[in-house]
Every structure is written in structure tokens, then in C-alpha cells.
Write a protein that holds these residues in place. Structure first.
Motif, PDB file in Angstrom:
ATOM      1  N   LYS A   4      67.129 129.746  35.011  1.00 36.81           N
ATOM      2  CA  LYS A   4      67.612 131.140  35.005  1.00 36.81           C
ATOM      3  C   LYS A   4      68.991 131.322  34.376  1.00 36.81           C
ATOM      4  O   LYS A   4      69.591 132.389  34.481  1.00 36.81           O
ATOM      5  N   VAL A  11      71.421 132.221  31.641  1.00 38.78           N
ATOM      6  CA  VAL A  11      71.370 132.903  30.344  1.00 38.78           C
ATOM      7  C   VAL A  11      72.002 132.027  29.259  1.00 38.78           C
ATOM      8  O   VAL A  11      71.394 131.730  28.225  1.00 38.78           O
ATOM      9  N   SER A  59      77.541 130.235  37.324  1.00 40.37           N
ATOM     10  CA  SER A  59      78.020 130.994  36.163  1.00 40.37           C
ATOM     11  C   SER A  59      77.939 132.499  36.455  1.00 40.37           C
ATOM     12  O   SER A  59      78.544 133.292  35.758  1.00 40.37           O
ATOM     13  N   ASN A  60      77.192 132.880  37.532  1.00 43.10           N
ATOM     14  CA  ASN A  60      77.103 134.301  37.857  1.00 43.10           C
ATOM     15  C   ASN A  60      78.415 134.793  38.461  1.00 43.10           C
ATOM     16  O   ASN A  60      79.142 134.035  39.109  1.00 43.10           O
ATOM     17  N   PHE A 103      84.896 138.514  31.067  1.00 41.95           N
ATOM     18  CA  PHE A 103      84.357 138.385  29.710  1.00 41.95           C
ATOM     19  C   PHE A 103      84.266 139.756  29.032  1.00 41.95           C
ATOM     20  O   PHE A 103      83.228 140.411  29.026  1.00 41.95           O
ATOM     21  N   ARG A 134      81.243 137.737  26.297  1.00 38.14           N
ATOM     22  CA  ARG A 134      80.337 136.575  26.389  1.00 38.14           C
ATOM     23  C   ARG A 134      79.083 136.907  25.592  1.00 38.14           C
ATOM     24  O   ARG A 134      78.458 137.950  25.833  1.00 38.14           O
TER      25      ARG A 134
HETATM   26  C1  WQD Z   1      77.590 139.682  35.363  1.00 34.75           C
HETATM   27  C2  WQD Z   1      78.807 140.254  34.633  1.00 34.75           C
HETATM   28  C3  WQD Z   1      79.541 138.906  32.802  1.00 34.75           C
HETATM   29  C4  WQD Z   1      81.044 135.518  35.097  1.00 34.75           C
HETATM   30  C5  WQD Z   1      72.066 137.278  34.678  1.00 34.75           C
HETATM   31  C6  WQD Z   1      70.620 137.404  34.298  1.00 34.75           C
HETATM   32  C7  WQD Z   1      69.901 138.180  35.355  1.00 34.75           C
HETATM   33  C8  WQD Z   1      70.097 137.514  36.652  1.00 34.75           C
HETATM   34  C9  WQD Z   1      71.590 137.423  36.989  1.00 34.75           C
HETATM   35  C10 WQD Z   1      68.693 135.787  37.548  1.00 34.75           C
HETATM   36  C11 WQD Z   1      78.685 140.102  33.116  1.00 34.75           C
HETATM   37  C12 WQD Z   1      80.613 139.010  33.890  1.00 34.75           C
HETATM   38  C13 WQD Z   1      80.463 136.736  34.775  1.00 34.75           C
HETATM   39  C14 WQD Z   1      82.424 135.304  34.817  1.00 34.75           C
HETATM   40  C15 WQD Z   1      82.566 137.527  33.938  1.00 34.75           C
HETATM   41  N1  WQD Z   1      69.516 136.208  36.591  1.00 34.75           N
HETATM   42  N2  WQD Z   1      81.217 137.711  34.210  1.00 34.75           N
HETATM   43  N3  WQD Z   1      83.131 136.320  34.243  1.00 34.75           N
HETATM   44  O1  WQD Z   1      74.455 137.973  32.990  1.00 34.75           O
HETATM   45  O2  WQD Z   1      74.435 140.214  34.278  1.00 34.75           O
HETATM   46  O3  WQD Z   1      72.634 138.554  34.670  1.00 34.75           O
HETATM   47  O4  WQD Z   1      72.213 136.696  35.936  1.00 34.75           O
HETATM   48  O5  WQD Z   1      68.301 136.328  38.542  1.00 34.75           O
HETATM   49  O6  WQD Z   1      68.530 138.188  35.030  1.00 34.75           O
HETATM   50  O7  WQD Z   1      70.523 138.111  33.072  1.00 34.75           O
HETATM   51  O8  WQD Z   1      74.912 138.071  35.497  1.00 34.75           O
HETATM   52  O9  WQD Z   1      76.680 137.319  37.005  1.00 34.75           O
HETATM   53  O10 WQD Z   1      76.353 136.093  34.785  1.00 34.75           O
HETATM   54  O11 WQD Z   1      77.354 138.374  34.811  1.00 34.75           O
HETATM   55  O12 WQD Z   1      83.244 138.425  33.412  1.00 34.75           O
HETATM   56  O13 WQD Z   1      83.012 134.210  35.065  1.00 34.75           O
HETATM   57  O14 WQD Z   1      79.952 139.511  35.013  1.00 34.75           O
HETATM   58  O15 WQD Z   1      80.134 138.977  31.518  1.00 34.75           O
HETATM   59  O16 WQD Z   1      79.261 141.236  32.516  1.00 34.75           O
HETATM   60  P1  WQD Z   1      74.165 138.742  34.238  1.00 34.75           P
HETATM   61  P2  WQD Z   1      76.339 137.381  35.555  1.00 34.75           P
END
Ligand code: WQD
Length: 340
Positions: A84, A86, A198-199, A218, A295
């Protein structure tokens, strides 16, 4: 009624098993611990009193999957098991296609072979890409996927649609998650990935706990309220309960379309900077972060119209960003106590 939960020791899978058990279902799990730990089974037992059996095997392995479906007579399955990340999917597309699509096809075949006909599939709001209009409804056309991960979710939905067309007795519900976050209120269960998170929310709590020196926002040049991206954060226990309701919906043969599609988000958008501020207010911890570049693969903004899930499933999220941040922080501190 016995339900197979694939990815059952994963973040959403383990929380869903708790909700299924608490609503009277018998559950069996399959998980190879690629991105989870066996400890989740202890957490589930501590909360529910039930020791859930887990088959440790790779669902992308057709022979292993076949053996599993010959060992358990099932009423249906909830299919979470997938890679999962990205960013990782951009680096390793073949691994993502091979794992995520073969696992799904092996689950469909396994259910078909034993005559079970109920599948709930874990999809994602990432299938919408950069939607032209917000909030997105289930009728919002899917756009070009921003990553191989998102494309495996789009392809997964198409595989299920074609399978249902070829096997009309087989019913499926596809759930499009927005951004799952938070942890079970007991702090006995939470997001515990085998690699570093990474979320956004687990990154925030890791920085607050001192496991990471700082984090980066990001991108702050997006066309949003404060320049940072907008997402719809949904508490993992609200998300878990939606799966129980989706299963009940299938078992009552209420589906009019096959597969049925539901958005699972709370219907509000929060920017990254607002999420950070919410965490600081709830935890009292000042976060160390810097503003950085965008990002690759991020969409500007996405949040849900959740009308269909409310009307058809009777699903209403009960927790907001405060409970998300409070429970995520409590879980992070619990992990810290156990040396993780
Ligand atoms: C959220 C926002 C980042 C980390 C993905 C998948 C989705 C689901 C969840 C599985 C974005 C920003 C993040 C950081 C940041 N996957 N961010 N600094 O990419 O929206 O969703 O994960 O269930 O299907 O697409 O989630 O939490 O990675 O990012 O600024 O250190 O937080 O740029 O805008 P995302 P995310």
C-alpha cells in the motif's frame, strides 16, 4: 458465519476483525506479516477475548491460496491484503502489480471454488486521482492514477466487476477509503507497520515521540486554504465498522448493483498544516517540522461525499480529528513503552 479477513494482522484488517467479532461474526485471518506483526493477534484477543486463527501464507501464491480455501468453509471474505505504499509502488511497479492483483485473483478463485459468494474489497480514494470537483461521489469518474499503487486499486475494481459479470451469483462491495488514521481506544491495537511509516499521522506521532527528529510538510504552494494538501481523515474504528455493515448488506442480498461502491470518508477536508495544529492542540506537544517541496504522486485535495454509505449501509462516522490524534498519540506512547 465464518469470514476470512485477508491482511488480518494489518492496520485496518486487525481493527476490522475486532468489530466483526463484536458483532457476532466468526473470523479467520490470513497474513504473511509482510507489513504487519503477529502481535496484532494478541491485541485482538486482549480486546475481544477471542484467539483468531491466522494462516501465515502468501496469497499471491496460487497453490498456497488454494490450500487455504480448501481448509475453511466461508460465508465470505474481506480482502485487505495488498502492498500500500504510494512512493514504494513508483519504485517497484511489478512487485505491486504481481502481489496486489494475483492475491485478489486467487481470493476470487478460492471463493468461487467453494461456492462462497460475498466479497468486500478494500479500495482507495486514490482511484479518483485529481478529481475535477469535490467532494467526490461514487459517480465521480476515476481519473489517471497517480501511482502504480492507485492503479492496482483501479484494476482490482475492474477485475471484480468483470468477475461479477461472469458469475452473477457472486456479490461484491467495493469500499473506497479516504485517509485511515488513529487507533483502537484501548491502545491494545494500532498502526504497527514493519517498516518506518510514510503516512502523515504516524509520521506526526513518531516526531512527537522523538523517534524522528523532524518531518517535512510536502508542499505549501498548492491552491488550498493554506497551501498544503487537503485530505479526508477517517478514524480506523469508524472504517472498521463500515466493513461489518458492508458484509451485513451483502448477506441480506440488498445489493442492487454488482459490485456496489461506497466512499468511506467523513466528508470534510483537512490540510496538512491543520492536521499538525490539531495534533499539537490535542497532545500539547509542539511539532518540529519544516516546509518542503511537493511529493510526486500527491493529489492536491480529495474528500468524500459519504451519502451513499449513510443511506445504503446506515454508516455514520462517530469520531473526528480530535479522537484520531488522541488515539494515535496514545498508541505511539504505548509503542514507546514496549521499546518500538
Ligand atoms: C497525506 C498528506 C502528504 C507525510 C495514501 C494512499 C491512500 C491510503 C493512505 C492506504 C499528503 C502529506 C505526508 C509527511 C506530509 N493508502 N505528508 N509529510 O498519500 O493521501 O494516501 O495513503 O490505505 O490510498 O493514497 O496519505 O498520509 O501519505 O499523505 O506532508 O511526512 O500528508 O503530502 O498531502 P495519502 P499520506
Amino acid at each position: 458465519m465464518k469470514i476470512l479477513v485477508t491482511g488480518g494482522t494489518g492496520y485496518i484488517g486487525s481493527h476490522t476483525i475486532v468489530d466483526l467479532i463484536q458483532h457476532g461474526f466468526e473470523v479467520v485471518s490470513v497474513d504473511n506479516f509482510h507489513n504487519s506483526r503477529p502481535g496484532a493477534l494478541e491485541g485482538i484477543e486482549a480486546i475481544t477475548g477471542v484467539k483468531v486463527k491466522n494462516y501465515e501464507l502468501d496469497l499471491a501464491d496460487a497453490a498456497a491460496a488454494r490450500k487455504l480455501f480448501e481448509s475453511e468453509q466461508l460465508t465470505g471474505a474481506i480482502h485487505f491484503a495488498a502492498y500500500k505504499l504510494v512512493g514504494e509502488s513508483v519504485q517497484k511497479p511489478l512487485e505491486y502489480y504481481r502481489n496486489n492483483l494475483n492475491s485478489l485473483m486467487n481470493v476470487l478463485e478460492g471463493l468461487q471454488r467453494q461456492g462462497s459468494s460475498n466479497l468486500v474489497f478494500s479500495s482507495s480514494c486514490s482511484v479518483y486521482g485529481n478529481a475535477d470537483a469535490l467532494p467526490v461521489t461514487e459517480k465521480t469518474p476515476r481519473k489517471e492514477a497517480e501511482s502504480p499503487y492507485a492503479r492496482t486499486k483501479q484494476m482490482g475494481e475492474d477485475i471484480i466487476t468483470d468477475f461479477c459479470r461472469a458469475n452473477p451469483y457472486f456479490q461484491s462491495v467495493i469500499l473506497r477509503y479516504f485517509n485511515p488514521a488513529g487507533a483502537h481506544e484501548s491502545t491494545l491495537l494500532g498502526e504497527d507497520p514493519s517498516d518506518s511509516p510514510s503516512n502523515l499521522v504516524p509520521v506526526i506521532t513518531a516526531v512527537a515521540a522523538g523517534k524522528r527528529a523532524s518531518m517535512t510538510v510536502f508542499g505549501t504552494d498548492y491552491p488550498t486554504r493554506d497551501g498544503s494538501c487537503v485530505r479526508d481523515y477517517i478514524h480506523v474504528m469508524d472504517l472498521a465498522h463500515a466493513h461489518t455493515l458492508a458484509l451485513k448488506y451483502l448477506l441480506k442480498d440488498k445489493a442492487t448493483k454488482n459490485p456496489e461502491l461506497f466512499n468511506l470518508g467523513i466528508g470534510e477536508g483537512l490540510t496538512v498544516l491543520e492536521a499538525i495544529r490539531a495534533f499539537e492542540e490535542v497532545s500539547g506537544v509542539k511539532l518540529n517540522y519544516q516546509l518542503g517541496p511537493r511529493r510526486p504522486g500527491d493529489v492536491v485535495a480529495v474528500y468524500a461525499d459519504r451519502t451513499r454509505a449513510a443511506l445504503e449501509l446506515g454508516w455514520e462516522p462517530r469520531r473526528g480529528v480530535e479522537e484520531i490524534m488522541q488515539s494515535a498519540w496514545a498508541w505511539e506512547q504505548k509503542l514507546g513503552e514496549s521499546g518500538k
